[in-house]
Design a protein around this motif. Structure first.
Motif, mmCIF file in Angstrom:
data_model
loop_
_atom_site.group_PDB
_atom_site.id
_atom_site.type_symbol
_atom_site.label_atom_id
_atom_site.label_comp_id
_atom_site.label_asym_id
_atom_site.label_seq_id
_atom_site.Cartn_x
_atom_site.Cartn_y
_atom_site.Cartn_z
ATOM 1 N N LYS A 1 9.743 -3.523 -4.640
ATOM 2 C CA LYS A 1 10.501 -2.393 -5.218
ATOM 3 C C LYS A 1 9.552 -1.460 -5.962
ATOM 4 O O LYS A 1 8.741 -1.926 -6.777
ATOM 5 N N ASP A 2 9.637 -0.175 -5.636
ATOM 6 C CA ASP A 2 8.786 0.778 -6.375
ATOM 7 C C ASP A 2 9.637 1.814 -7.094
ATOM 8 O O ASP A 2 10.846 1.888 -6.877
ATOM 9 N N GLN A 3 8.991 2.590 -7.958
ATOM 10 C CA GLN A 3 9.714 3.645 -8.684
ATOM 11 C C GLN A 3 9.218 5.018 -8.229
ATOM 12 O O GLN A 3 9.075 5.939 -9.023
ATOM 13 N N ASN B 1 0.830 -1.215 0.000
ATOM 14 C CA ASN B 1 0.000 0.000 0.000
ATOM 15 C C ASN B 1 0.861 1.260 0.000
ATOM 16 O O ASN B 1 0.545 2.230 -0.678
ATOM 17 N N ASN B 2 1.960 1.231 0.764
ATOM 18 C CA ASN B 2 2.879 2.385 0.774
ATOM 19 C C ASN B 2 3.500 2.570 -0.607
ATOM 20 O O ASN B 2 3.613 3.691 -1.102
ATOM 21 N N ALA B 3 3.920 1.447 -1.234
ATOM 22 C CA ALA B 3 4.535 1.525 -2.570
ATOM 23 C C ALA B 3 3.545 2.174 -3.541
ATOM 24 O O ALA B 3 3.935 3.001 -4.379
ATOM 25 N N LYS C 1 0.985 4.184 -2.637
ATOM 26 C CA LYS C 1 0.706 5.558 -2.179
ATOM 27 C C LYS C 1 1.829 6.528 -2.574
ATOM 28 O O LYS C 1 1.573 7.661 -2.966
ATOM 29 N N TYR C 2 3.088 6.067 -2.474
ATOM 30 C CA TYR C 2 4.209 6.991 -2.682
ATOM 31 C C TYR C 2 4.851 6.870 -4.075
ATOM 32 O O TYR C 2 5.993 7.272 -4.261
ATOM 33 N N SER C 3 4.115 6.271 -5.068
ATOM 34 C CA SER C 3 4.657 6.165 -6.433
ATOM 35 C C SER C 3 3.730 6.852 -7.416
ATOM 36 O O SER C 3 2.511 6.870 -7.217
ATOM 37 N N GLY D 1 2.008 2.491 10.210
ATOM 38 C CA GLY D 1 2.130 1.229 9.485
ATOM 39 C C GLY D 1 3.487 0.555 9.620
ATOM 40 O O GLY D 1 3.573 -0.619 10.010
ATOM 41 N N LEU D 2 4.564 1.293 9.334
ATOM 42 C CA LEU D 2 5.893 0.661 9.352
ATOM 43 C C LEU D 2 6.346 0.340 10.774
ATOM 44 O O LEU D 2 7.087 -0.614 10.990
ATOM 45 N N TYR D 3 5.870 1.140 11.750
ATOM 46 C CA TYR D 3 6.210 0.837 13.151
ATOM 47 C C TYR D 3 5.561 -0.494 13.546
ATOM 48 O O TYR D 3 6.234 -1.389 14.079
ATOM 49 N N TYR E 1 6.132 8.120 12.931
ATOM 50 C CA TYR E 1 7.075 8.941 12.172
ATOM 51 C C TYR E 1 6.645 9.046 10.716
ATOM 52 O O TYR E 1 6.351 8.052 10.068
ATOM 53 N N GLN E 2 6.611 10.264 10.217
ATOM 54 C CA GLN E 2 6.330 10.487 8.802
ATOM 55 C C GLN E 2 7.408 11.399 8.259
ATOM 56 O O GLN E 2 7.815 12.350 8.935
ATOM 57 N N VAL E 3 7.870 11.097 7.048
ATOM 58 C CA VAL E 3 8.897 11.952 6.449
ATOM 59 C C VAL E 3 8.245 13.289 6.133
ATOM 60 O O VAL E 3 7.208 13.328 5.475
HETATM 61 P P1 ADP Z 1 2.106 6.327 6.753
HETATM 62 O O1 ADP Z 1 2.259 5.804 5.370
HETATM 63 O O2 ADP Z 1 0.762 6.093 7.336
HETATM 64 O O3 ADP Z 1 2.543 7.736 6.892
HETATM 65 P P2 ADP Z 1 4.143 4.380 7.503
HETATM 66 O O4 ADP Z 1 4.640 4.020 8.857
HETATM 67 O O5 ADP Z 1 3.594 3.266 6.688
HETATM 68 O O6 ADP Z 1 3.084 5.528 7.738
HETATM 69 O O7 ADP Z 1 5.337 5.076 6.713
HETATM 70 C C1 ADP Z 1 6.146 6.027 7.383
HETATM 71 C C2 ADP Z 1 6.728 7.024 6.389
HETATM 72 O O8 ADP Z 1 7.703 6.375 5.551
HETATM 73 C C3 ADP Z 1 5.716 7.591 5.440
HETATM 74 O O9 ADP Z 1 5.090 8.725 5.988
HETATM 75 C C4 ADP Z 1 6.553 7.925 4.198
HETATM 76 O O10 ADP Z 1 7.084 9.215 4.371
HETATM 77 C C5 ADP Z 1 7.699 6.930 4.243
HETATM 78 N N1 ADP Z 1 7.482 5.816 3.282
HETATM 79 C C6 ADP Z 1 7.001 4.582 3.539
HETATM 80 N N2 ADP Z 1 6.985 3.820 2.438
HETATM 81 C C7 ADP Z 1 7.494 4.563 1.437
HETATM 82 C C8 ADP Z 1 7.749 4.333 0.035
HETATM 83 N N3 ADP Z 1 7.489 3.174 -0.549
HETATM 84 N N4 ADP Z 1 8.293 5.366 -0.675
HETATM 85 C C9 ADP Z 1 8.576 6.549 -0.080
HETATM 86 N N5 ADP Z 1 8.348 6.829 1.218
HETATM 87 C C10 ADP Z 1 7.813 5.867 1.979
#
Ligand code: ADP
Length: 416
Positions: free
Chosen positions: A346-348, A318-320, A322-324, A381-383, A365-367
């Motif tokens: 792997k995503d682009q 789902n992250n791949a 969302k962030y591609s 999610g990642l935590y 944590y969110q970037v």
């Molecule tokens: P969320 O997606 O709900 O913000 P996550 O814990 O899943 O929380 O991800 C933490 C952060 O890691 C995200 O806010 C995003 O900035 C970064 N991230 C995760 N997966 C990717 C990805 N595939 N590409 C780029 N950034 C990512």
């Protein structure tokens, strides 16, 4: 020095008195000369010794002043400071240190010989010989901050963050060690209260959400029977949003379960590759924008909780997504490496800065990138995924560069 001069002068006067009153006239001249020479040497010696003593007194005074100055600086610090010599004998501590450990502190003498200090790390008692300052002396290296709990005689708990560092002289010889002790009890209490709130709120939100989902299903069925296409479309939208809301609430519940150690697992021998295949197939339906491809797979069995591992895989895919950007490929592979089943996704997409790569597995944590588009999410999610993987004795990591896409890896020990 003044005393020395007085004594010397008195002695010379006494000799002169004896010479003039008791010796015969002939010898008196020689005696007078000898007395004068000896007296002069005596006075010069007194002057030199006196001067030296004054210098030593000045130096000692300066050192004492320096010590006092250092002590008052150290006493002003809001953190506890403990200083030992190279053998671990405590040479200095500040007011805050005494405040933290109590006025009847047992923290004195030699670190390794302190009696009965109730220090705990991860619920395990830590002997004084293993305290950061003792480790800094024995290893000769700085010890990074770690969280401890100190239990006082009245059972009161103080949460501490302690670090330590060795001190070397100009000849690179270890001469002392210093430990910095921060009282983080208030911060811990705030965190606990926040966790309790999240836990309560997510539990309270769960019940009405479940009812809403049920009512929505009924309404959809009703709209279907009446062939009301417009109502069906609206209700579908509401259903999607309710599902998203439920995911968030479930995430919050998982986070608070992880905090309280209540996230449980049902371990069983399971076919990992099959689970990846099924999940990818299922998710292909929900992503029309990107191409989700299972490029490589080898059979791999692991010992794990099927539902929780499914949760990890869907989160990373789902992250791949969302962030591609649109029309890019997301490549999934299952391999076996050094006794582990390894899944890579792997995503682009936008990629992740090197500095941020470790932090994204931390709680909430969110970037943050003010120039980038914002994405929905709470950084849970990642935590949650990393904690689930930790419970399986597995690993999660990412290889990425900003703007160059990311590859997330998860690995689990293969079952025998
Ligand atoms: P969320 O997606 O709900 O913000 P996550 O814990 O899943 O929380 O991800 C933490 C952060 O890691 C995200 O806010 C995003 O900035 C970064 N991230 C995760 N997966 C990717 C990805 N595939 N590409 C780029 N950034 C990512």
């Amino acid at each position: 020095m003044r005393g020395g001069f007085i004594v010397a002068t008195h002695t010379i006067i006494y000799y002169l008195y004896i010479i003039f009153t008791r010796t015969p006239q002939v010898e008196s001249r020689t005696a007078l000369e000898t007395t004068l020479v000896l007296g002069s040497i005596y006075l010069i010696l007194v002057a030199i010794i006196g001067g030296l003593k004054q210098k030593i007194d000045n130096l000692l005074g300066q050192e004492q002043d320096e010590r006092r100055r250092l002590q008052s600086i150290v006493d002003q610090l809001p953190v506890g400071v403990l200083i030992t010599d190279a053998k671990g004998n405590i040479t200095q501590g500040n007011k805050k240190m005494i405040e933290i450990f109590g006025t009847h502190t047992k923290i004195k003498g030699r670190i390794g010989e302190i009696k009965d200090p109730n220090m705990y790390y991860n619920n395990r008692h830590v002997a004084p010989s293993q305290w950061p300052i003792a480790l800094a002396i024995s290893s000769g290296r700085p010890v990074k901050p770690k969280e401890f709990v100190y239990i006082h005689e009245n059972k009161r708990k103080t949460f501490l963050q302690i670090s330590a560092s060795p001190i070397y002289n100009s000849k690179n010889k270890l001469i002392a060690a210093v430990s910095v002790i921060s009282d983080i009890t208030l911060q811990k209490e705030h965190e606990e209260r926040k966790d309790d709130f999240v836990n309560m709120a997510s539990h309270e939100l769960k019940t009405p959400l479940t009812s809403m989902k049920l009512f929505l299903q009924l309404m959809l069925k009703h709209a279907g029977t009446n062939k009301d296409i417009h109502a069906q479309k609206l209700l579908k939208n509401i259903q999607n949003q309710t599902e998203r809301l439920q995911e968030l609430v479930n995430g919050l519940l998982d986070v608070s379960r992880l905090q309280t150690g209540k996230l449980t697992f049902k371990f069983e021998k399971m076919n990992f590759t099959e689970l990846v295949e099924e999940t990818v197939e299922e998710m292909k339906g929900s992503t029309k924008q990107q191409q989700l491809i299972l490029e490589k797979k080898v059979p791999a069995k692991i010992n794990g909780d099927r539902f929780r591992i499914y949760q990890v895989i869907t989160n990373i895919i789902n992250n791949a997504i969302k962030y591609s950007p649109k029309d890019t490929a997301i490549i999934v592979k299952v391999k076996k490496e050094k006794g582990n089943a390894v899944l890579s996704i792997k995503d682009q997409g936008m990629g992740i800065d090197k500095e941020q790569q470790k932090k994204i597995f931390e709680r909430l944590y969110q970037v943050s990138d003010p120039t980038a588009k914002t994405y929905p999410g709470l950084g849970m999610g990642l935590y949650i995924s990393s904690q689930i993987i930790k419970a399986h004795k597995g690993n999660i990591w990412v290889e990425s560069e900003k703007g160059q896409g990311s590859t997330f890896f998860i690995s689990f020990p293969l079952s025998k």
